[in-house]
Design an enzyme around this catalytic site. Structure first.
Site, PDB file in Angstrom:
ATOM      1  N   SER A 158       3.654  50.481 -28.562  1.00 35.73           N
ATOM      2  CA  SER A 158       3.162  49.212 -28.048  1.00 35.73           C
ATOM      3  C   SER A 158       1.963  48.758 -28.858  1.00 35.73           C
ATOM      4  CB  SER A 158       2.738  49.375 -26.579  1.00 35.73           C
ATOM      5  OG  SER A 158       2.018  48.246 -26.122  1.00 35.73           O
ATOM      6  N   TYR A 184      -3.227  54.374 -21.419  1.00 33.55           N
ATOM      7  CA  TYR A 184      -1.996  53.786 -21.942  1.00 33.55           C
ATOM      8  C   TYR A 184      -2.052  53.739 -23.469  1.00 33.55           C
ATOM      9  CZ  TYR A 184       1.756  50.372 -22.684  1.00 33.55           C
ATOM     10  OH  TYR A 184       2.908  49.738 -23.096  1.00 33.55           O
TER      11      TYR A 184
END
Length: 322
Positions: A158, A184
């Site tokens: 990501s 994350y």
């Protein structure tokens, strides 16, 4: 390499004219969103798809469109149970595939979680690092013997990797304060570093690995986030974009989001993407400036020594050497 694909390209655009009959592929996270669309697109072109999901009942309903596509193309869909937050489940799923013995042409490590409250996996790892990285680390390595020469592994990372590098000293937030998006970021950086090192280890036998960013998409991945937070974040990014003379952020559709996965896994030349990070159906450029938040990859996510260090730590954490 073709430059005809970009941010708005869909899975159907990317796979136009591609025949995947006889190809066997595995996609994790086929109970919603990108995983379902990725599996559908591949099955629609004749691939035999193995879809992995934690909740098989949910996956059965979600993949009806995949079965429909497979029926029309001559492909197929098989579902297997895989809970990436439980290494016993990961090992059982991988061992069953190895015992079955059928080889794979492509593995897309798609499943993941984003920014939940602090928690731990069954094995005691911080939820995002344990699920997004360590679960796939064990799973893909355990089925590596099934990857044919010419096969590829696509690791879904990501743009969130730019939030944080991995922390090799404190991977589970035992001595540092837990910040959901930092965690994350760590896990997504780990997904890229995994592809870097897996590619290095397997490219001599013709197996390549690549990391991809699907883009900004509204899926179940954001279920832990307050919609007001997301809206405020987007407004902040768009204000910065406007100040830099750039267009505002546009959400991708799910078919656009899954396009880079199938492009990197099927269409792009292996030598052009192996060991690298791709976005919008092209190889990303290095982006070291902290203000560069719209595109690009941080160098720490592609550092070979860093990738090897994370691999060694991961083996130590899971108690297994690959």
């Amino acid at each position: 390499m073709s430059t005809s694909f970009g941010a708005k390209s869909t899975t159907d655009d990317v796979l136009a004219g591609v025949d995947l009959k006889g190809k066997r592929v595995l996609v994790t996270g086929v109970s919603a969103g990108l995983g379902v669309e990725t599996a559908r697109a591949l099955a629609a072109h004749g691939a035999d798809v193995v879809g992995a999901a934690r909740d098989l009942k949910k996956a059965e309903g979600a993949t009806a469109v995949v079965r429909e596509a497979a029926a029309k193309s001559g492909g197929s869909l098989q579902l297997i149970e895989l809970d990436l937050a439980d290494l016993a489940s990961v090992r059982a799923a991988a061992d069953a595939l190895v015992a079955d013995g059928r080889a794979f042409d492509l593995v897309i490590a798609n499943a993941g979680v984003m920014a939940p409250p602090f928690g731990k996996t069954v094995d005691g790892f911080e939820t995002q690092f344990g699920t997004n990285h360590l679960g796939h680390f064990v799973f893909v390595n355990r089925i590596a013997s099934l990857l044919k020469a010419g096969a590829r592994v696509v690791s879904l990372a990501s743009a969130g990797h730019r939030f944080s590098d991995v922390n090799l000293e404190d991977p589970n937030f035992e001595t540092t304060d837990y910040v959901p998006f930092e965690a994350y970021g760590r896990s997504k950086t780990a997904n890229i570093l995994f592809a870097v090192e897996f590619d290095r280890r397997h490219k001599e036998r013709g197996v390549r690995a690549v990391a991809v960013h699907p883009g900004g998409i509204q899926t179940e991945l954001a279920r832990h986030l307050d919609p007001a937070f997301i809206q405020g974040w987007i407004e902040q990014l768009n204000a910065q974009a406007a100040a830099e003379g750039q267009p505002p952020i546009e959400w991708k559709t799910i078919p656009q989001g899954a396009a880079t996965s199938v492009w990197a896994g099927v269409v792009a030349p292996a030598d052009a993407v192996g060991g690298l990070y791709c976005e919008d159906c092209h190889v990303a450029e290095l982006a070291e400036d902290a203000s560069q938040i719209r595109a690009g990859v941080r160098s720490y996510a592609l550092d070979p020594a860093h990738a090897q260090a994370l691999w060694a730590l991961s083996e130590k954490l899971v108690g297994e050497t690959f």
